[in-house]
Scaffold this motif. Structure first.
Motif: not given
Ligand SMILES: Cc1cc2nc3c(=O)[nH]c(=O)nc-3n(C[C@H](O)[C@H](O)[C@H](O)COP(=O)(O)OP(=O)(O)OC[C@H]3O[C@@H](n4cnc5c(N)ncnc54)[C@H](O)[C@@H]3O)c2cc1C
Length: 445
Positions: A16, A60, A66, A69, A112, A315
């Protein structure tokens, strides 16, 4: 000239961060000791899932990931407790629109890696790092020597980069294994492909000294995890010598779950029993004239999984590092600003995670605990701007973890006082209780 950034470890946090930095024009190479997991795909492997929540989602979303995910995740709105007789008690995690999200670890990692590559990062697999010369920034990667201006260690709880930092003077380090370990098991989908338990909950079988949990997967299965002491004459991994004994143990303690596990004995034999570790260290960075080194994610703060915050906090590290880079004129200042503040919050979530283990295995079935949760939900409705339940502060907010930890202590005091009231189980919605809550609230301001 653009500094050359090397990230060691293409796990969740490393890939990430590689994406975010590459999207912002940095020149990033990501080094991973294993082969490219995308070659195998995540469908074939053992499905291990994680709870992704607000802090992780924000990171994210900064990378534009986002939505993708969430499309691979199942929202879990509640914890569902299973007692020994198989009776269920459901408890919402937060407000009606709040949920934690069960997501496949390898599915997310693959997404990712693809995103990092799309953003322009160079990905190097089969490149195990065995350490770094902190002065020159020269790393040994699978026998080859590689030099970078910025080196970021995202190589997990047993980080090789951290080992190099440990050789310095005044590097603080603590590694503590929990006396409990874990083993993963599986509930397959029903014949029609559907889930055999509610797929909108995280299931918990709390048994005081040990517990089983289950998180739903998109394919209709559940990944279950048994947490239990390694040692001890009973209720321990040591006291269960084989799959046959394990089956008897499950019949006694988790009969409703066992009924749904046709491959139980094979899973018991095939899946390892693994340890759980908390790692604390500081400082996370080293500045030399030519190069800067920084640890991030589990490499700097591995925690036990009971708040579902290991990945989420890693994250959040990436969000905060990117913010520090935006606020400061160069890498050196940004890394220093990040390092000075973040380890305090990392220590706080390590404490909160340890504390939540006791809560999950011992207390979630306790009537006082259930009442406490009901009162917390009620107080939040009464004073939504001023009172956020503990779990929500950690899971559904961006409040620094150190503040959540301080809030946890303060809320403990409130509930301890309230639970001492006679008839509290009958009168928890009374005006007297509300008055006591508001007095406590005024004292917090
Ligand atoms: C049972 C369990 C359940 C969990 N559940 C949750 C949850 O629900 N929610 C949550 O937020 N967190 C959860 N976690 C925590 C989460 O798994 C970790 O916090 C997260 O994986 C950390 O990501 P990372 O990228 O820092 O490290 P890792 O995921 O460990 O990745 C490190 C990467 O570095 C590579 N690497 C290692 N050494 C080297 C080297 N020397 N050279 C090159 N590469 C190297 C590894 O191969 C790996 O790809 C759980 C953990 C466990 C054990």
């Amino acid at each position: 000239m653009q500094p050359k950034v090397a990230i060691v470890g293409a796990g969740l946090v490393g890939s990430l961060l590689a994406t975010q930095l590459s999207q912002r024009g940095h020149q990033v190479t990501l080094y991973e000791r294993s082969s490219d997991m995308r070659a195998k795909g995540f469908i074939g492997g053992r499905s291990i899932n994680l709870a992704l929540s607000t802090r992780g989602l924000k990171a994210l979303s900064l990378a534009g990931l986002e939505k993708a995910a969430l499309e691979m995740a199942l929202p879990m709105k509640s914890r569902m407790m299973h007692n020994r007789q198989g009776a269920l008690t459901e408890q919402a995690y937060g407000a009606e629109d709040q949920a934690i999200n069960s997501i496949s670890r390898s599915g997310l990692n693959i997404m990712l890696l693809d995103a990092a590559e799309r953003a322009g990062a160079r990905l190097m697999f089969n490149a195990p790092c065995s350490g770094i010369d902190l002065q020159s920034g020269e790393m040994s990667l699978g026998g080859e020597s590689v030099k970078a201006d910025i080196v970021i260690g995202a190589d997990g709880a047993f980080s090789a980069l951290r080992n190099s930092l440990m050789k310095r003077q005044r590097f603080n380090y603590q590694q503590r294994f929990l006396e409990h370990g874990y083993k993963e098991l599986r509930i397959p989908p029903a014949h029609d492909g559907s889930h055999q338990l509610s797929n909108q909950s995280l299931h918990i079988w709390p048994r005081e000294q040990f517990m089983l949990i289950a998180l739903p997967n998109l394919d209709g299965s559940f990944t279950c995890t048994l947490f239990m002491a390694f040692e001890g004459e009973q209720n321990s991994f040591d006291s269960i010598p084989d799959a046959e004994t394990a089956e008897q143990f499950f019949k006694q303690h988790f009969a409703d779950a066992l009924q749904l596990m046709p491959t139980f004995k094979n899973d018991w034999d095939d899946n390892p029993t693994s340890p759980l570790v908390t790692v604390r260290c500081d400082p996370w960075s080293y500045q030399a004239s030519d190069t800067q080194t920084l640890l991030i994610g589990d490499a700097s703060h591995a925690i036990v999984p009971f708040y579902g915050q290991g990945m989420n906090s890693g994250f959040e590290d990436t969000t905060l590092l990117i913010e520090a880079l935006e606020k400061n004129s160069d890498w050196k200042q940004a890394i220093q600003a990040f390092d000075q503040e973040r380890y305090i919050d990392a220590n706080a979530i390590a404490d909160l995670a340890l504390r939540n283990y006791i809560e999950m295995r011992d207390q979630v079935a306790d009537p006082d605990f259930l009442l406490r949760k009901k009162m917390a939900a009620r107080f939040q409705k009464l004073e939504p701007q001023r009172f956020i339940p503990m779990y929500s502060q950690v899971t559904f907010s961006h409040l620094p973890y150190r503040k959540a930890l301080a809030g946890a202590h303060a809320q403990d005091q409130l509930f301890e006082q309230l639970l001492k009231r006679p008839n509290i189980h009958q009168e928890w919605e009374s005006t007297e209780v509300d008055k006591q809550f508001r007095t406590w609230l005024d004292q917090q301001d």
